[in-house]
Design a protein around this motif. Sequence first.
Motif, mmCIF file in Angstrom:
data_model
loop_
_atom_site.group_PDB
_atom_site.id
_atom_site.type_symbol
_atom_site.label_atom_id
_atom_site.label_comp_id
_atom_site.label_asym_id
_atom_site.label_seq_id
_atom_site.Cartn_x
_atom_site.Cartn_y
_atom_site.Cartn_z
ATOM 1 N N ARG A 268 29.126 34.543 20.549
ATOM 2 C CA ARG A 268 28.282 34.676 21.741
ATOM 3 C C ARG A 268 29.100 35.327 22.853
ATOM 4 O O ARG A 268 30.310 35.490 22.749
ATOM 5 C CB ARG A 268 27.807 33.293 22.217
ATOM 6 C CG ARG A 268 26.981 32.514 21.202
ATOM 7 C CD ARG A 268 25.536 32.952 21.187
ATOM 8 N NE ARG A 268 24.713 32.066 20.345
ATOM 9 C CZ ARG A 268 23.396 32.163 20.246
ATOM 10 N NH1 ARG A 268 22.749 33.079 20.934
ATOM 11 N NH2 ARG A 268 22.716 31.339 19.458
ATOM 12 N N PHE B 83 25.967 35.848 12.885
ATOM 13 C CA PHE B 83 26.036 34.526 12.266
ATOM 14 C C PHE B 83 26.581 34.720 10.854
ATOM 15 O O PHE B 83 25.950 35.383 10.032
ATOM 16 C CB PHE B 83 24.650 33.877 12.206
ATOM 17 C CG PHE B 83 24.322 33.035 13.395
ATOM 18 C CD1 PHE B 83 24.275 31.657 13.299
ATOM 19 C CD2 PHE B 83 24.086 33.622 14.619
ATOM 20 C CE1 PHE B 83 23.974 30.884 14.413
ATOM 21 C CE2 PHE B 83 23.780 32.859 15.737
ATOM 22 C CZ PHE B 83 23.731 31.484 15.639
ATOM 23 N N HIS C 291 31.263 31.141 12.151
ATOM 24 C CA HIS C 291 29.851 30.755 12.155
ATOM 25 C C HIS C 291 29.031 31.657 13.073
ATOM 26 O O HIS C 291 27.997 32.198 12.673
ATOM 27 C CB HIS C 291 29.702 29.301 12.589
ATOM 28 C CG HIS C 291 28.272 28.853 12.717
ATOM 29 N ND1 HIS C 291 27.405 28.872 11.662
ATOM 30 C CD2 HIS C 291 27.563 28.401 13.788
ATOM 31 C CE1 HIS C 291 26.211 28.436 12.051
ATOM 32 N NE2 HIS C 291 26.279 28.157 13.344
ATOM 33 N N GLU C 292 29.445 31.803 14.342
ATOM 34 C CA GLU C 292 28.660 32.617 15.269
ATOM 35 C C GLU C 292 29.521 33.127 16.410
ATOM 36 O O GLU C 292 30.590 32.592 16.696
ATOM 37 C CB GLU C 292 27.462 31.852 15.826
ATOM 38 C CG GLU C 292 27.801 30.698 16.740
ATOM 39 C CD GLU C 292 26.555 29.984 17.269
ATOM 40 O OE1 GLU C 292 25.950 30.499 18.232
ATOM 41 O OE2 GLU C 292 26.186 28.933 16.714
ATOM 42 N N PHE D 190 18.868 33.867 18.126
ATOM 43 C CA PHE D 190 20.080 34.135 17.347
ATOM 44 C C PHE D 190 20.284 35.631 17.135
ATOM 45 O O PHE D 190 20.547 36.087 16.039
ATOM 46 C CB PHE D 190 20.003 33.391 16.014
ATOM 47 C CG PHE D 190 19.690 31.930 16.163
ATOM 48 C CD1 PHE D 190 20.543 31.089 16.852
ATOM 49 C CD2 PHE D 190 18.518 31.387 15.656
ATOM 50 C CE1 PHE D 190 20.258 29.742 17.027
ATOM 51 C CE2 PHE D 190 18.225 30.042 15.814
ATOM 52 C CZ PHE D 190 19.095 29.207 16.500
#
Length: 640
Positions: free
Chosen positions: A320, A270, A317-318, A266
């Motif tokens: 990438r 986040f 949330h996140e 991770f």
Amino acid sequence: MSHQPYLHNLSGVFAAPIQAWADAAGQIRGTGAQGVYCSDARVISEAVVLVDGVEPEWVSTQTTGAHRVSYVSFLRANADIADPLVSFTRTRSAAAPGITESFEILSALDEPREFTVQLNLAADNSPVETIKRGDRSQTPVEASLDGWQWRDEDTSLLLSHTGSPDVVADGSTVTMIWTVEVQANGKAEFGWTATAYDGAAPMAAPATPPLATPSVTPMAAPAAPAAEQARVARLLHRAVSDLNGLRIADRQSPDDTFLAAGAPWFFTMFGRDSLIAARMLLPIDTTLAAGTLRALAKRQGTRTDLRTAEQPGKILHEVRRSETTFNLDGSLSLPPVYFGTIDATPLWIILLHDAWQAGMPESEVRELMPHLERALVWLRDHGDSDGDGFLEYLDTSGQGLANQGWKDSGDSIRHHNGELAEGPIALCEVQGYAYAAALAGAALLETFGHGDGSPGGTPEEWRNYAHAMAERFRAGFWCADADGPYPALALDADKKPVDAVASNMGHLLGTGILNAEETAAVVKRLMGPTMFSGYGIRTISTTNGAYWPTRYHAGSVWTHDTAMILSGLMADGYDAEARTLAVGLLTAAENLDWRLPELFSGLGIEEASPPIPYPASCRPQAWAAASAVPIAQALGQLLN
């Protein structure tokens, strides 16, 4: 069968977005999570050293901090002498944008000796999610003498070296061979560096100064024992080093530093994790909170999208580089920017308020007021999907997270008999966050102003919202068993209490949603033997039908979970209980090389000493490392 790799016996160095994982002796063999990573890809899968054709005999690992580790070995240079008279030290360091290894051969022999040191490197392009799900296949890359592109033209890895090695590239491998002569009672030093860059990755190395380790002095009378003060100082030193290894910035907002959630999986933004960690750190630093708030605000939701779970005003949330599939059947496949979290938005509001109270410049708070109003609109108009007055979640995409609170594994929300709850799910702690966010929003609106017809509402409306939330919560969430009343873990699809006794209730402490009697009931339940292990608060009670001490969200102890609970205890005046939890976590830290992991076994202190690791736990991990600050506070240590 594929399994997520275990991490507990590995050694790493970290300077986000760069990290390297090795076995205990420092060798990188490409098994499990071992490798050198840049952003979301493993770029070197092997870095194995041989001296005179054999591996050095490792004896000790010396950890300087998150960025630097030395592996001490001995070389069998003289068969007639038992004493280890020639040492080989391999020091690995991480500093954006790369990994450097220095080798030192130190000799106590009374004659010169020649050594051949060989380094075998293997180029790789394995996405982090395939490694996480245990896929053993690798994606070899054509290597060259100076470096390679591991993915596309946006990526580059350059090799350099000190000393004068012979360098050979063959397919995906690069071999460096140094022939060095070490004089009698002398030494030789040489090494190599891999500099990695991914221009298309959403996250980059931070440009802001690192966190400074706070000094500690007793702030309570009588003064804390000197030994305890020294232990707290050691925990803080390790924690701040780990946090600096996790500092990262959004390429869209390069001056706004925040914490990546954790290594190795991770190493990115986040929402929930970064917000909670930044809030824990407010007593020693407000700039990280300000950077976190701004970076997340710049990606705040603007539209409704079922696939990404985006909604206007929602905090994500996140993030990438590309779509990420975490399991082989594709049932959990998240888009590059994913908003599937029920709690990041109220936590953003709470952090803005608390950072302002901790000294964040008012000009910076004022700049975020439009984002505050949008977040309040989400709280009012979108977080409650069915109009029952509670915040709830349900993944409607079929590929997102089934659970969207901090316990986000698919099997985390259970009834007391162990059965899984059906969604939509309204988590107990999220209602506490919403209550606190409403009051925080009211205070911010009252101080920094709001225009007529402001979409975010008025301070009075938000105080009324909080009052109504407390009343609804009191009526809908409380359960009772033979040990007395307690808040349910959640409400299920039928609006019935999910009656597990769980650590989530501890997050209600300090929010203000509980009255004095309810607070006392929660404290009593948490500190009882079925919940408090002696090291920390278990995620669920030992009496739950699904309890197992190393079940991810159903029996283990999470460091940040206990730290948030002890912060709530202090806020509500339960200082003795907070201290008990802090001593438990400090004891765990002392037995885990002073690095508090993401989670560890829920076995009681009388059952396991030292605590049993959860073998796949991330470390370092942002909110676990940040927990050192509330631990220090609970133990009466003043941070400055």
